[in-house]
Design a protein around this motif. Structure first.
Motif, PDB file in Angstrom:
ATOM      1  N   ALA A  84      24.410  19.443  41.752  1.00  0.00           N
ATOM      2  CA  ALA A  84      23.823  20.630  41.110  1.00  0.00           C
ATOM      3  C   ALA A  84      22.430  20.331  40.569  1.00  0.00           C
ATOM      4  CB  ALA A  84      24.729  21.121  39.990  1.00  0.00           C
ATOM      5  N   LYS A  85      22.177  19.067  40.218  1.00  0.00           N
ATOM      6  CA  LYS A  85      20.864  18.702  39.684  1.00  0.00           C
ATOM      7  C   LYS A  85      19.890  18.268  40.774  1.00  0.00           C
ATOM      8  CE  LYS A  85      22.776  17.135  35.332  1.00  0.00           C
ATOM      9  NZ  LYS A  85      23.138  15.968  34.539  1.00  0.00           N
ATOM     10  N   GLU A  86      20.381  17.576  41.805  1.00  0.00           N
ATOM     11  CA  GLU A  86      19.489  16.923  42.748  1.00  0.00           C
ATOM     12  C   GLU A  86      19.380  17.580  44.117  1.00  0.00           C
ATOM     13  OE1 GLU A  86      21.031  13.003  42.978  1.00  0.00           O
ATOM     14  OE2 GLU A  86      20.607  12.542  40.878  1.00  0.00           O
ATOM     15  N   ALA A  87      20.142  18.616  44.404  1.00  0.00           N
ATOM     16  CA  ALA A  87      20.116  19.214  45.740  1.00  0.00           C
ATOM     17  C   ALA A  87      18.775  19.885  45.998  1.00  0.00           C
ATOM     18  CB  ALA A  87      21.241  20.219  45.892  1.00  0.00           C
ATOM     19  N   GLU A  88      18.356  19.837  47.254  1.00  0.00           N
ATOM     20  CA  GLU A  88      17.076  20.436  47.623  1.00  0.00           C
ATOM     21  C   GLU A  88      17.189  21.945  47.795  1.00  0.00           C
ATOM     22  OE1 GLU A  88      15.780  18.454  51.124  1.00  0.00           O
ATOM     23  OE2 GLU A  88      15.679  16.504  50.146  1.00  0.00           O
ATOM     24  N   ARG A  89      18.273  22.396  48.415  1.00  0.00           N
ATOM     25  CA  ARG A  89      18.433  23.829  48.683  1.00  0.00           C
ATOM     26  C   ARG A  89      19.126  24.522  47.512  1.00  0.00           C
ATOM     27  NH1 ARG A  89      21.154  23.354  54.345  1.00  0.00           N
ATOM     28  NH2 ARG A  89      22.458  24.906  53.336  1.00  0.00           N
ATOM     29  N   ASP A  90      18.676  25.735  47.235  1.00  0.00           N
ATOM     30  CA  ASP A  90      19.194  26.494  46.104  1.00  0.00           C
ATOM     31  C   ASP A  90      20.659  26.883  46.307  1.00  0.00           C
ATOM     32  OD1 ASP A  90      18.788  27.597  43.585  1.00  0.00           O
ATOM     33  OD2 ASP A  90      18.477  29.605  44.439  1.00  0.00           O
ATOM     34  N   GLU A  91      21.042  27.241  47.536  1.00  0.00           N
ATOM     35  CA  GLU A  91      22.439  27.650  47.756  1.00  0.00           C
ATOM     36  C   GLU A  91      23.404  26.482  47.584  1.00  0.00           C
ATOM     37  OE1 GLU A  91      20.743  27.138  51.968  1.00  0.00           O
ATOM     38  OE2 GLU A  91      20.244  28.549  50.399  1.00  0.00           O
ATOM     39  N   ILE A  92      22.956  25.272  47.828  1.00  0.00           N
ATOM     40  CA  ILE A  92      23.811  24.087  47.611  1.00  0.00           C
ATOM     41  C   ILE A  92      24.003  23.879  46.114  1.00  0.00           C
ATOM     42  CG2 ILE A  92      23.965  21.605  47.946  1.00  0.00           C
ATOM     43  CD1 ILE A  92      23.540  22.194  50.697  1.00  0.00           C
ATOM     44  N   ARG A  93      22.929  24.057  45.344  1.00  0.00           N
ATOM     45  CA  ARG A  93      23.057  23.929  43.886  1.00  0.00           C
ATOM     46  C   ARG A  93      24.007  24.988  43.339  1.00  0.00           C
ATOM     47  NH1 ARG A  93      17.435  22.736  44.185  1.00  0.00           N
ATOM     48  NH2 ARG A  93      16.911  24.897  43.746  1.00  0.00           N
ATOM     49  N   ARG A  94      23.904  26.225  43.859  1.00  0.00           N
ATOM     50  CA  ARG A  94      24.808  27.293  43.405  1.00  0.00           C
ATOM     51  C   ARG A  94      26.255  26.977  43.755  1.00  0.00           C
ATOM     52  NH1 ARG A  94      20.887  31.674  45.110  1.00  0.00           N
ATOM     53  NH2 ARG A  94      21.674  31.044  47.111  1.00  0.00           N
ATOM     54  N   ALA A  95      26.502  26.457  44.957  1.00  0.00           N
ATOM     55  CA  ALA A  95      27.863  26.117  45.373  1.00  0.00           C
ATOM     56  C   ALA A  95      28.421  24.982  44.517  1.00  0.00           C
ATOM     57  CB  ALA A  95      27.886  25.741  46.847  1.00  0.00           C
ATOM     58  N   ALA A  96      27.590  24.006  44.177  1.00  0.00           N
ATOM     59  CA  ALA A  96      28.036  22.902  43.324  1.00  0.00           C
ATOM     60  C   ALA A  96      28.364  23.413  41.922  1.00  0.00           C
ATOM     61  CB  ALA A  96      26.962  21.819  43.266  1.00  0.00           C
ATOM     62  N   ARG A  97      27.534  24.300  41.397  1.00  0.00           N
ATOM     63  CA  ARG A  97      27.831  24.884  40.082  1.00  0.00           C
ATOM     64  C   ARG A  97      29.107  25.715  40.113  1.00  0.00           C
ATOM     65  NH1 ARG A  97      22.817  27.450  39.798  1.00  0.00           N
ATOM     66  NH2 ARG A  97      21.373  25.780  40.162  1.00  0.00           N
ATOM     67  N   ALA A  98      29.345  26.403  41.222  1.00  0.00           N
ATOM     68  CA  ALA A  98      30.583  27.186  41.354  1.00  0.00           C
ATOM     69  C   ALA A  98      31.804  26.267  41.348  1.00  0.00           C
ATOM     70  CB  ALA A  98      30.539  28.019  42.632  1.00  0.00           C
ATOM     71  N   LEU A  99      31.698  25.125  42.004  1.00  0.00           N
ATOM     72  CA  LEU A  99      32.803  24.161  41.976  1.00  0.00           C
ATOM     73  C   LEU A  99      33.026  23.641  40.557  1.00  0.00           C
ATOM     74  CD1 LEU A  99      32.436  21.995  45.185  1.00  0.00           C
ATOM     75  CD2 LEU A  99      34.441  23.247  44.449  1.00  0.00           C
ATOM     76  N   LEU A 100      31.954  23.379  39.844  1.00  0.00           N
ATOM     77  CA  LEU A 100      32.094  22.915  38.461  1.00  0.00           C
ATOM     78  C   LEU A 100      32.760  23.969  37.583  1.00  0.00           C
ATOM     79  CD1 LEU A 100      28.732  21.039  37.877  1.00  0.00           C
ATOM     80  CD2 LEU A 100      31.027  20.058  37.930  1.00  0.00           C
ATOM     81  N   ARG A 101      32.404  25.246  37.800  1.00  0.00           N
ATOM     82  CA  ARG A 101      33.026  26.323  37.019  1.00  0.00           C
ATOM     83  C   ARG A 101      34.517  26.428  37.313  1.00  0.00           C
ATOM     84  NH1 ARG A 101      28.351  29.207  38.227  1.00  0.00           N
ATOM     85  NH2 ARG A 101      29.425  30.225  39.939  1.00  0.00           N
ATOM     86  N   ARG A 102      34.914  26.116  38.549  1.00  0.00           N
ATOM     87  CA  ARG A 102      36.324  26.218  38.911  1.00  0.00           C
ATOM     88  C   ARG A 102      37.177  25.162  38.211  1.00  0.00           C
ATOM     89  NH1 ARG A 102      36.279  26.549  45.326  1.00  0.00           N
ATOM     90  NH2 ARG A 102      38.522  26.461  45.064  1.00  0.00           N
ATOM     91  N   ILE A 103      36.590  24.034  37.819  1.00  0.00           N
ATOM     92  CA  ILE A 103      37.384  23.010  37.150  1.00  0.00           C
ATOM     93  C   ILE A 103      37.173  23.006  35.646  1.00  0.00           C
ATOM     94  CG2 ILE A 103      37.583  21.527  39.166  1.00  0.00           C
ATOM     95  CD1 ILE A 103      35.381  19.801  38.071  1.00  0.00           C
ATOM     96  N   ASP A 104      36.288  23.842  35.138  1.00  0.00           N
ATOM     97  CA  ASP A 104      36.101  23.939  33.692  1.00  0.00           C
ATOM     98  C   ASP A 104      37.312  24.630  33.069  1.00  0.00           C
ATOM     99  OD1 ASP A 104      33.682  22.689  33.579  1.00  0.00           O
ATOM    100  OD2 ASP A 104      32.496  24.539  33.624  1.00  0.00           O
ATOM    101  N   PRO A 105      37.640  24.274  31.824  1.00  0.00           N
ATOM    102  CA  PRO A 105      38.767  24.947  31.161  1.00  0.00           C
ATOM    103  C   PRO A 105      38.416  26.398  30.841  1.00  0.00           C
ATOM    104  CG  PRO A 105      37.686  23.440  29.656  1.00  0.00           C
ATOM    105  CD  PRO A 105      37.072  23.226  31.003  1.00  0.00           C
ATOM    106  N   ASP A 106      39.445  27.203  30.723  1.00  0.00           N
ATOM    107  CA  ASP A 106      39.278  28.613  30.390  1.00  0.00           C
ATOM    108  C   ASP A 106      38.739  28.723  28.960  1.00  0.00           C
ATOM    109  OD1 ASP A 106      39.443  31.365  30.430  1.00  0.00           O
ATOM    110  OD2 ASP A 106      41.577  31.407  29.938  1.00  0.00           O
TER     111      ASP A 106
END
Length: 135
Positions: A84-106
């Motif tokens: 999420a910090k180092e990816a070159e493409r914006d859609e890759i950063r968004r997908a990585a952030r989405a994965l992080l949100r999926r494992i965050d607690p409610d």
């Protein structure tokens, strides 16, 4: 015309041609068409293909998705954070952030846990701070 169709037309009153159109519409309510289970499931199913439409086709994201499905959340948390910090493409950063949100607690679960801990601490302090008579 079959017997059942004949019985249906006999049971239904004919609308009065002189009455306004609204009265004719009120005479017999329209029913929505019935949805079959198969059609409903087809609409809810994701489109065919290897990847979801919002997920970019990238080997690192696919590897993290597989790790997520295996239950290796430590790998997903570490690698998705880096990606999420180092990816070159914006859609890759968004997908990585989405994965992080999926494992965050409610967030609601976190608030309820903090409230329960505060209540426990309050009740313990109340018990210890008030003297008890010896029998």
């Amino acid at each position: 015309m079959t017997d059942t169709e004949q019985a249906d037309t006999d049971a239904r009153p004919e609308p009065d041609p002189g009455s306004p159109p609204d009265a004719q519409a009120d005479a017999e309510p329209q029913r929505p068409p019935k949805m079959r289970g198969k059609r409903r499931d087809e609409k809810a199913a994701p489109p065919p293909g290897d990847a979801a439409p919002a997920r970019p086709r990238d080997p690192e994201i696919e590897r993290l998705e597989e790790a997520f499905e295996r239950g290796d959340y430590a790998l997903v948390r570490a690698e998705a954070g880096r990606l999420a910090k180092e990816a070159e493409r914006d859609e890759i950063r968004r997908a990585a952030r989405a994965l992080l949100r999926r494992i965050d607690p409610d967030p609601l679960a976190v608030v309820l846990l903090v409230a329960a801990m505060a209540l426990l601490a309050f009740l313990a302090l109340w018990y210890w701070s008030h003297g008890h008579a010896a029998p």
